[in-house]
Design a protein around this motif. Structure first.
Motif, PDB file in Angstrom:
ATOM      1  N   SER A   1     -69.630   4.442  35.887  1.00  0.00           N
ATOM      2  CA  SER A   1     -68.206   4.775  35.843  1.00  0.00           C
ATOM      3  C   SER A   1     -67.854   5.775  36.938  1.00  0.00           C
ATOM      4  CB  SER A   1     -67.839   5.355  34.478  1.00  0.00           C
ATOM      5  OG  SER A   1     -68.091   4.418  33.461  1.00  0.00           O
ATOM      6  N   ALA A   2     -68.671   6.807  37.097  1.00  0.00           N
ATOM      7  CA  ALA A   2     -68.421   7.800  38.134  1.00  0.00           C
ATOM      8  C   ALA A   2     -68.524   7.159  39.512  1.00  0.00           C
ATOM      9  CB  ALA A   2     -69.401   8.958  37.998  1.00  0.00           C
ATOM     10  N   GLY A   3     -69.483   6.286  39.691  1.00  0.00           N
ATOM     11  CA  GLY A   3     -69.629   5.591  40.973  1.00  0.00           C
ATOM     12  C   GLY A   3     -68.420   4.725  41.285  1.00  0.00           C
ATOM     13  N   MET A   4     -67.894   4.037  40.290  1.00  0.00           N
ATOM     14  CA  MET A   4     -66.729   3.183  40.497  1.00  0.00           C
ATOM     15  C   MET A   4     -65.496   4.029  40.830  1.00  0.00           C
ATOM     16  SD  MET A   4     -65.671   0.137  40.776  1.00  0.00           S
ATOM     17  CE  MET A   4     -67.033  -0.772  40.126  1.00  0.00           C
ATOM     18  N   ILE A   5     -65.331   5.161  40.142  1.00  0.00           N
ATOM     19  CA  ILE A   5     -64.196   6.052  40.426  1.00  0.00           C
ATOM     20  C   ILE A   5     -64.299   6.598  41.845  1.00  0.00           C
ATOM     21  CG2 ILE A   5     -63.151   8.278  39.823  1.00  0.00           C
ATOM     22  CD1 ILE A   5     -63.810   7.583  36.878  1.00  0.00           C
ATOM     23  N   LEU A   6     -65.492   7.028  42.232  1.00  0.00           N
ATOM     24  CA  LEU A   6     -65.682   7.541  43.593  1.00  0.00           C
ATOM     25  C   LEU A   6     -65.455   6.456  44.639  1.00  0.00           C
ATOM     26  CD1 LEU A   6     -68.784   9.864  43.101  1.00  0.00           C
ATOM     27  CD2 LEU A   6     -66.414  10.544  43.530  1.00  0.00           C
ATOM     28  N   PHE A   7     -65.895   5.240  44.347  1.00  0.00           N
ATOM     29  CA  PHE A   7     -65.687   4.135  45.278  1.00  0.00           C
ATOM     30  C   PHE A   7     -64.203   3.885  45.506  1.00  0.00           C
ATOM     31  CE2 PHE A   7     -64.728  -0.408  45.694  1.00  0.00           C
ATOM     32  CZ  PHE A   7     -65.291  -0.645  46.942  1.00  0.00           C
ATOM     33  N   TRP A   8     -63.424   3.796  44.419  1.00  0.00           N
ATOM     34  CA  TRP A   8     -61.995   3.517  44.576  1.00  0.00           C
ATOM     35  C   TRP A   8     -61.251   4.706  45.185  1.00  0.00           C
ATOM     36  CZ3 TRP A   8     -60.360  -1.011  45.184  1.00  0.00           C
ATOM     37  CH2 TRP A   8     -60.970  -2.083  44.544  1.00  0.00           C
ATOM     38  N   ALA A   9     -61.702   5.921  44.903  1.00  0.00           N
ATOM     39  CA  ALA A   9     -61.095   7.089  45.541  1.00  0.00           C
ATOM     40  C   ALA A   9     -61.335   7.048  47.041  1.00  0.00           C
ATOM     41  CB  ALA A   9     -61.658   8.372  44.931  1.00  0.00           C
ATOM     42  N   LEU A  10     -62.530   6.656  47.442  1.00  0.00           N
ATOM     43  CA  LEU A  10     -62.848   6.537  48.862  1.00  0.00           C
ATOM     44  C   LEU A  10     -61.999   5.452  49.522  1.00  0.00           C
ATOM     45  CD1 LEU A  10     -64.719   7.406  51.222  1.00  0.00           C
ATOM     46  CD2 LEU A  10     -66.229   5.550  50.508  1.00  0.00           C
ATOM     47  N   VAL A  11     -61.859   4.299  48.879  1.00  0.00           N
ATOM     48  CA  VAL A  11     -61.059   3.204  49.431  1.00  0.00           C
ATOM     49  C   VAL A  11     -59.598   3.641  49.581  1.00  0.00           C
ATOM     50  CG1 VAL A  11     -60.138   0.895  48.935  1.00  0.00           C
ATOM     51  CG2 VAL A  11     -62.572   1.355  48.634  1.00  0.00           C
ATOM     52  N   ILE A  12     -59.046   4.279  48.558  1.00  0.00           N
ATOM     53  CA  ILE A  12     -57.648   4.726  48.613  1.00  0.00           C
ATOM     54  C   ILE A  12     -57.469   5.780  49.698  1.00  0.00           C
ATOM     55  CG2 ILE A  12     -55.878   5.981  47.326  1.00  0.00           C
ATOM     56  CD1 ILE A  12     -56.905   4.470  44.811  1.00  0.00           C
ATOM     57  N   THR A  13     -58.419   6.697  49.826  1.00  0.00           N
ATOM     58  CA  THR A  13     -58.330   7.730  50.856  1.00  0.00           C
ATOM     59  C   THR A  13     -58.348   7.118  52.253  1.00  0.00           C
ATOM     60  OG1 THR A  13     -59.430   9.312  49.396  1.00  0.00           O
ATOM     61  CG2 THR A  13     -59.430   9.825  51.750  1.00  0.00           C
ATOM     62  N   VAL A  14     -59.212   6.152  52.475  1.00  0.00           N
ATOM     63  CA  VAL A  14     -59.287   5.499  53.786  1.00  0.00           C
ATOM     64  C   VAL A  14     -57.975   4.782  54.095  1.00  0.00           C
ATOM     65  CG1 VAL A  14     -60.419   3.632  55.057  1.00  0.00           C
ATOM     66  CG2 VAL A  14     -61.786   5.320  53.851  1.00  0.00           C
ATOM     67  N   VAL A  15     -57.405   4.086  53.124  1.00  0.00           N
ATOM     68  CA  VAL A  15     -56.147   3.380  53.337  1.00  0.00           C
ATOM     69  C   VAL A  15     -55.023   4.369  53.654  1.00  0.00           C
ATOM     70  CG1 VAL A  15     -54.369   1.992  52.188  1.00  0.00           C
ATOM     71  CG2 VAL A  15     -56.778   1.365  51.971  1.00  0.00           C
ATOM     72  N   VAL A  16     -54.924   5.464  52.908  1.00  0.00           N
ATOM     73  CA  VAL A  16     -53.874   6.457  53.144  1.00  0.00           C
ATOM     74  C   VAL A  16     -54.028   7.076  54.530  1.00  0.00           C
ATOM     75  CG1 VAL A  16     -53.040   8.728  52.414  1.00  0.00           C
ATOM     76  CG2 VAL A  16     -53.411   6.947  50.730  1.00  0.00           C
ATOM     77  N   LEU A  17     -55.248   7.418  54.923  1.00  0.00           N
ATOM     78  CA  LEU A  17     -55.469   8.006  56.239  1.00  0.00           C
ATOM     79  C   LEU A  17     -55.141   7.029  57.359  1.00  0.00           C
ATOM     80  CD1 LEU A  17     -58.730  10.075  55.672  1.00  0.00           C
ATOM     81  CD2 LEU A  17     -56.391  10.912  55.914  1.00  0.00           C
ATOM     82  N   CYS A  18     -55.440   5.759  57.176  1.00  0.00           N
ATOM     83  CA  CYS A  18     -55.091   4.753  58.190  1.00  0.00           C
ATOM     84  C   CYS A  18     -53.581   4.597  58.314  1.00  0.00           C
ATOM     85  CB  CYS A  18     -55.732   3.409  57.852  1.00  0.00           C
ATOM     86  SG  CYS A  18     -57.513   3.373  58.135  1.00  0.00           S
ATOM     87  N   VAL A  19     -52.892   4.565  57.195  1.00  0.00           N
ATOM     88  CA  VAL A  19     -51.428   4.435  57.232  1.00  0.00           C
ATOM     89  C   VAL A  19     -50.812   5.651  57.905  1.00  0.00           C
ATOM     90  CG1 VAL A  19     -49.363   4.406  55.780  1.00  0.00           C
ATOM     91  CG2 VAL A  19     -51.262   2.878  55.267  1.00  0.00           C
ATOM     92  N   ARG A  20     -51.305   6.843  57.594  1.00  0.00           N
ATOM     93  CA  ARG A  20     -50.780   8.054  58.229  1.00  0.00           C
ATOM     94  C   ARG A  20     -51.072   8.070  59.714  1.00  0.00           C
ATOM     95  NH1 ARG A  20     -51.870  13.233  54.307  1.00  0.00           N
ATOM     96  NH2 ARG A  20     -50.411  12.641  52.683  1.00  0.00           N
TER      97      ARG A  20
END
Length: 87
Positions: A18-37
Motif C-alpha cells: 500500500s505504501a509503495g502504491m501511494i508513493l508510486f502515484w505521488a511520484l507520477v502526479i509530481t512528475v506530471v505537475v512539474l512537466c505542466v509547470r
C-alpha cells in the motif's frame, strides 16, 4: 494439497504494498505537475505592463491629437502643481 497458501502476504506485506502504491502515484502526479509547470512557465511569468502614469496619459492624448500643445502644457503644470487647496 493447498501449498500456495503458505506464501500468503502478512500484515506488513500489505502495508508495504500500500505504501509503495501511494508513493508510486505521488511520484507520477509530481512528475506530471512539474512537466505542466515547465511547459507553461515562460508565458506565465511574463511581467505585466505598468499602469500608465498621468504624464503618460497626457503624452498619449497629445500624440493622438485629442488635445493641443497649449492644453497639454496647462494640464501638465496643473498635475505638477500639487494638491488643490480650498480657499
Amino acid at each position: 494439497m493447498m501449498f500456495w497458501y503458505d506464501h500468503d502476504v502478512g500484515g506488513w506485506g500489505w502495508f508495504a504494498m500500500s505504501a509503495g502504491m501511494i508513493l508510486f502515484w505521488a511520484l507520477v502526479i509530481t512528475v506530471v505537475v512539474l512537466c505542466v509547470r515547465a511547459l507553461d512557465g515562460p508565458r506565465r511569468h511574463t511581467p505585466t505592463p505598468a499602469p500608465p502614469t498621468p504624464d503618460g496619459i497626457l503624452r498619449e492624448r497629445l500624440a493622438r491629437g485629442e488635445i493641443d500643445e497649449e492644453e497639454y502644457r496647462r494640464r501638465l503644470s496643473a498635475l505638477h502643481a500639487g494638491p488643490l487647496t480650498r480657499p
